[in-house]
Design a protein around this motif. Structure first.
Motif, PDB file in Angstrom:
ATOM      1  N   ASP A 298      -5.404   2.949  -8.218  1.00  0.00           N
ATOM      2  CA  ASP A 298      -4.841   3.343  -6.920  1.00  0.00           C
ATOM      3  C   ASP A 298      -3.397   3.842  -6.962  1.00  0.00           C
ATOM      4  O   ASP A 298      -2.928   4.436  -5.996  1.00  0.00           O
ATOM      5  CB  ASP A 298      -4.893   2.157  -5.948  1.00  0.00           C
ATOM      6  N   TYR A 299      -2.669   3.544  -8.040  1.00  0.00           N
ATOM      7  CA  TYR A 299      -1.217   3.764  -7.992  1.00  0.00           C
ATOM      8  C   TYR A 299      -0.692   4.814  -8.994  1.00  0.00           C
ATOM      9  O   TYR A 299       0.497   4.901  -9.199  1.00  0.00           O
ATOM     10  CB  TYR A 299      -0.472   2.440  -8.208  1.00  0.00           C
TER      11      TYR A 299
ATOM     12  N   ARG B 283       5.542   5.605 -13.909  1.00  0.00           N
ATOM     13  CA  ARG B 283       5.188   4.584 -12.908  1.00  0.00           C
ATOM     14  C   ARG B 283       4.577   3.399 -13.638  1.00  0.00           C
ATOM     15  O   ARG B 283       3.556   3.532 -14.319  1.00  0.00           O
ATOM     16  CB  ARG B 283       4.220   5.183 -11.895  1.00  0.00           C
TER      17      ARG B 283
ATOM     18  N   MET C  77      -5.071  -1.613  -9.615  1.00  0.00           N
ATOM     19  CA  MET C  77      -3.777  -0.936  -9.412  1.00  0.00           C
ATOM     20  C   MET C  77      -3.730   0.373 -10.209  1.00  0.00           C
ATOM     21  O   MET C  77      -3.184   1.380  -9.734  1.00  0.00           O
ATOM     22  CB  MET C  77      -2.628  -1.850  -9.841  1.00  0.00           C
TER      23      MET C  77
ATOM     24  N   ASP D  75       0.827  -1.216   0.000  1.00  0.00           N
ATOM     25  CA  ASP D  75       0.000   0.000   0.000  1.00  0.00           C
ATOM     26  C   ASP D  75       0.859   1.262   0.000  1.00  0.00           C
ATOM     27  O   ASP D  75       0.530   2.250  -0.664  1.00  0.00           O
ATOM     28  CB  ASP D  75      -0.914   0.022   1.236  1.00  0.00           C
TER      29      ASP D  75
ATOM     30  N   ILE E 274       6.112  -0.036  -9.765  1.00  0.00           N
ATOM     31  CA  ILE E 274       5.532   0.317  -8.467  1.00  0.00           C
ATOM     32  C   ILE E 274       4.702  -0.815  -7.876  1.00  0.00           C
ATOM     33  O   ILE E 274       4.483  -0.855  -6.665  1.00  0.00           O
ATOM     34  CB  ILE E 274       4.670   1.595  -8.578  1.00  0.00           C
ATOM     35  N   ASN E 275       4.276  -1.712  -8.707  1.00  0.00           N
ATOM     36  CA  ASN E 275       3.559  -2.886  -8.195  1.00  0.00           C
ATOM     37  C   ASN E 275       3.581  -3.947  -9.290  1.00  0.00           C
ATOM     38  O   ASN E 275       3.936  -3.666 -10.446  1.00  0.00           O
ATOM     39  CB  ASN E 275       2.113  -2.547  -7.817  1.00  0.00           C
TER      40      ASN E 275
ATOM     41  N   ASN F  21       3.517   1.871  -1.393  1.00  0.00           N
ATOM     42  CA  ASN F  21       4.148   2.230  -2.673  1.00  0.00           C
ATOM     43  C   ASN F  21       3.231   3.045  -3.576  1.00  0.00           C
ATOM     44  O   ASN F  21       3.583   3.362  -4.705  1.00  0.00           O
ATOM     45  CB  ASN F  21       4.658   0.981  -3.407  1.00  0.00           C
ATOM     46  N   LYS F  22       2.072   3.402  -3.052  1.00  0.00           N
ATOM     47  CA  LYS F  22       1.232   4.368  -3.775  1.00  0.00           C
ATOM     48  C   LYS F  22       1.886   5.755  -3.696  1.00  0.00           C
ATOM     49  O   LYS F  22       1.522   6.667  -4.429  1.00  0.00           O
ATOM     50  CB  LYS F  22      -0.162   4.420  -3.143  1.00  0.00           C
TER      51      LYS F  22
ATOM     52  N   ARG G 180       4.298   8.922  -4.058  1.00  0.00           N
ATOM     53  CA  ARG G 180       5.026   9.476  -5.199  1.00  0.00           C
ATOM     54  C   ARG G 180       6.157  10.340  -4.671  1.00  0.00           C
ATOM     55  O   ARG G 180       5.874  11.297  -3.967  1.00  0.00           O
ATOM     56  CB  ARG G 180       4.091  10.304  -6.085  1.00  0.00           C
TER      57      ARG G 180
ATOM     58  N   SER H  85       7.761   6.487  -5.850  1.00  0.00           N
ATOM     59  CA  SER H  85       7.586   5.162  -5.274  1.00  0.00           C
ATOM     60  C   SER H  85       8.762   4.843  -4.349  1.00  0.00           C
ATOM     61  O   SER H  85       9.891   5.282  -4.583  1.00  0.00           O
ATOM     62  CB  SER H  85       7.489   4.121  -6.369  1.00  0.00           C
TER      63      SER H  85
END
Lengths: 388, 431
Positions: B356-357, B274, B353, B215, B301-302, B217-218, B220, B222
């Motif tokens: 959210d990211y 990202r 993702m 979470d 980032i994910n 890593n949302k 900025r 990352s």
């Protein structure tokens, strides 16, 4: 009114009936399924290997085995990457091209590729696309209870698509129809094992394959018509090597490849379309039908590389098949890019080596069209045995 | 929470400690192998570390052993040996590297791997099942498959209280109860349910920490690279699940990431793009593969990998210590099912993702070795392209086999992808 979907074998000679079955097997426009739909019927497509078709049959729908075929997957190709077997593409191609129209698609987590299918189909079609989770731990004492519950879930899914309830008595009637069907297919394989000169390899294959495309009552009629006539054939036995073909549990070799093998040897047993022959004994028609089906799957069934069962090591099962068929040799095949099939080849060949049973290892693809090279290799292998 | 720990100690601690734990783990496996001790072979999706640790069984992850041969650039030697033995070039490279490792008596670039006393696997990947059958033949050991039913159709998950969920959960629970006497027989130790509670407590702390790290890593920029740093975290999450070292590591990792988030410390000097990663990393050129993206200002980032290869720990499921077996069954079902969903229904995961990211692009990396992960990626990409305006790149190679890794071709396509991202950004700025 004639509600049958496959009449071409009726009122003709045995050879013409066989020709009709071969034609239907090679017809990837699924004419019998189209006829069923024209008659107002609904269709459930189920991917390889095994599916309890009785549940669909009990709802008055047509279960159809989605076994791919030698078609060019021009539409499906864009939905997949590289390094994949052919059948997962050609099965989807049939639906994307409109060659077959379904009301429900069911797949099973038989392998890493196929277990993606329900999600892929679900992203591309409006009809329901489901996974039936057959147990991968049949050695658990709880597996039959679990599977009974999973079959009950599938019954509810099918009821919703069919728009009607499936009573236990409906299931019992369907089980009786399928028991008869399995008995007839066992008889066909008895002929293959006992007197393989009476039925050609491709004929036996087609006789089973059409069962996945027509109502099982019609398939029973067909087998009841054909089997006595096969036994009555006057074909003479020839001096040929008796061979077991292993590796056709999911993707199917082209009919021409089976035909080629049949020209060179007697294919006395095989695992082709094993899912249609998965249950080995009659399923009881008394008591809880879903539990009976679940127990039959777990305790009264054949084997394949995609079912793990500590009681059924695959090499042991193959050796039993070879012994029961009094086979001289084995063709250890695998579909290209079929991970379970390719992995099983290793244990099969080591086990066969230990017993000094000759074998020939090969790969195939349903889209193969040229067999000259393979035929030469197979003939050389067989000649070596014949003149050893 | 911002701590008073000096940043020089804190930033990068997760990578340092993770690498040390990894070395310690392999040293301990080497010791076990040399002493002829027992071990359990397990897999990352549903390792059952919780049960096995309760019996003090050291766990061996053959997937991790295999990927390490690729990272250390010797995988080709192992693959060739297994292919000589009879395995096809077209099957999973992890399996083949492990076969060769077994044929070599456990010799591995990081030490020596003990022989298995038991293998425990789930059906999360069908190759697990075929793989374990190989050990069954080689060592005649007990092989226990814990069958975990997955999601039956997209968005069709059932939950506690639903009859179908209960059918699945009771099946998993029955299998866990069947596993325990097998472990007792293998180890000669009685099962201790209170010890299991302690183990589950550690696993709970790790699950909460893993979810929190993802979470965070949302942020900025990352805080960590999901492909490189994330793989270190994954190693600890798998190897030390249910152990105090594992829970402590993730407690520390959360602290580090919270510190970085609070102080705006990212992985790149200037994070420009990202990215999400779908698939399995390209281990034969692990660092170089990542650099092809970071050199152009892209960072991961994910990834779906951090979800499925953690066995669904991303869900943060916490066991109820008052009902350890029942709750372990429920947690295993929900977590492993989630791991499977992030492979088969990756389009749903990636869509979440994206939301959210703050995502600029998606990299799909299907590989020859793993059909579980790779089969649906092309179709999912098509589907996502219709519903979300996010550019993506589709590059095929492998996680083990350098014969199918074309670095130059890969770089060309990655460079072109970044040119497209830059052009897209310019157009957006100008419009």
């Amino acid at each position: 009114m004639n509600n049958r979907v496959f009449n071409e074998w009726r009122d003709v000679s045995l050879d013409e009936a066989m020709g009709a079955c071969l034609d239907l097997t090679e017809d990837h426009t699924f004419p019998t399924v189209a006829r069923w739909r024209d008659l107002g019927g609904k269709v459930v497509g189920h991917f390889q290997v095994y599916f309890p078709e009785e549940i669909v049959h009990a709802a008055g729908m047509l279960p159809v085995k989605m076994r791919g075929g030698p078609v060019e997957p021009t539409r499906a190709e864009a939905h997949f990457g590289s390094y994949l077997c052919s059948i997962i593409k050609t099965a989807l191609e049939g639906a994307l091209s409109g060659a077959i129209k379904l009301d429900l698609f069911v797949s099973h987590p038989i392998c890493d590729a196929a277990r993606n299918l329900a999600a892929i189909w679900g992203r591309n079609f409006d009809h329901p696309c489901q996974i039936l989770y057959l147990p991968q731990n049949p050695n658990s004492a709880h597996s039959a209870t679990y599977l009974r519950g999973e079959y009950d879930r599938m019954r509810r899914v099918v009821e919703e698509v069919a728009g009607r309830r499936i009573e236990d008595d409906d299931l019992r009637r369907s089980i009786a129809v399928f028991n008869e069907n399995r008995r007839l297919m066992r008889e066909l394989y008895d002929i293959k094992r006992e007197s393989p000169w009476l039925v050609r390899a491709e004929e036996a294959y087609a006789l089973v394959a059409v069962g996945g495309m027509i109502p099982r009552e019609e398939h029973n009629d067909l087998l009841q018509f054909v089997l006595p006539q096969l036994r009555a054939r006057t074909t003479k036995e020839e001096d040929r090597i008796r061979v077991v073909f292993e590796g056709g549990f999911c993707e199917q070799p082209p009919l021409d490849m089976i035909r080629m093998l049949g020209r060179s040897c007697y294919v006395v047993d095989d695992d082709l379309l094993i899912g249609l022959r998965w249950i080995l004994e009659d399923v009881p028609t008394e008591g809880d039908p879903l539990l009976n089906l679940a127990r039959a799957y777990i305790d009264g069934s054949s084997y394949s590389p995609v079912q793990h069962d500590l009681r059924k090591p695959k090499e042991k099962m193959l050796l039993e098949r070879v012994a029961a068929a009094r086979a001289d040799a084995v063709i250890v095949a695998a579909a290209k890019m079929c991970e379970p099939g390719l992995e099983e080849q290793v244990c099969y060949t080591y086990a066969l080596d230990e017993r000094d049973i000759p074998y020939f290892v090969t790969e195939f693809e349903e889209n193969m069209t040229s067999f000259e090279h393979l035929e030469l290799q197979v003939e050389t292998f067989l000649e070596n045995l014949l003149f050893a | 929470m911002v701590t008073d720990t000096a940043p020089t100690d804190l930033v990068g601690r997760g990578n340092r400690d993770g690498a040390q734990l990894f070395r310690d783990w392999f040293a301990s496996l080497t010791e076990t192998a040399e002493e002829g001790g027992q071990s359990a072979y397990v897999f990352v999706m549903g390792s059952l570390n919780e049960i096995l640790t309760t019996f003090d069984l050291p766990v061996v992850f053959p997937e991790i052993n295999s990927l390490q041969t690729a990272v250390r650039r010797v995988a080709h030697e192992y693959l060739a040996e297994a292919e000589d033995y009879g395995y096809s070039p077209d099957i999973c490279g992890y399996v083949k590297a492990d076969v060769a490792l077994q044929l070599r008596g456990g010799d591995h670039p990081m030490g020596k791997i003990p022989k298995p006393s038991i293998a425990v696997l789930t059906n999360a990947c069908n190759t697990y099942i075929k793989w374990a059958e190989i050990w069954e033949r080689m060592y005649k050991i007990p092989v226990v498959t814990i069958d975990i039913p997955g999601t039956r159709e997209a968005d069709g998950q059932t939950w506690s209280g639903n009859a179908d969920f209960e059918n699945d959960r009771s099946y998993v629970e029955a299998q866990l109860r069947e596993l325990i006497p097998v472990c007792e027989k293998v180890t000669g130790k009685r099962f201790d349910i209170d010890k299991l509670r302690v183990v589950l407590g550690h696993a709970n702390e790790m699950s909460v920490g893993w979810k929190r790290v993802l979470d965070l890593n949302k942020s900025r920029p990352s805080l960590f690279n999901a492909l490189t740093d994330g793989t270190i975290f994954l190693g600890v999450a798998n190897g030390f699940r249910g152990m105090p070292e594992g829970s402590r590591y993730f407690r520390d990792l959360v602290e580090e990431m919270e510190y970085k988030a609070a102080h705006g410390i990212g992985t790149l000097t200037e994070e420009q793009y990202r990215l999400l990663f779908a698939g399995v990393p390209c281990y034969p050129i692990f660092r170089r593969f990542n650099e092809m993206f970071t050199d152009s200002g892209g960072t991961f980032i994910n990834s779906t990998y951090l979800w499925f290869a953690s066995g669904g720990t991303n869900r943060g499921f916490e066991y109820d210590l008052a009902k350890p077996i029942e709750s372990l069954a429920e947690g295993l079902l929900i977590s492993v099912r989630d791991a499977m969903d992030s492979m088969f229904h990756h389009d749903r995961v990636l869509a979440d993702m994206i939301r959210d990211y703050h995502v600029d692009g998606i990299i799909y990396h299907p590989i020859k070795s793993c059909r579980t992960v790779s089969t649906g990626l092309a179709d999912g990409r098509r589907y996502l392209a219709k519903t979300h305006d996010v550019p993506s790149l589709f590059i095929e190679s492998d996680m083990m086999d350098r014969r199918v890794v074309s670095e130059a071709q890969m770089k060309n396509r990655i460079d072109a992808f970044f040119e497209g991202l830059a052009s897209r950004r310019r157009q957006a700025t100008n419009s």
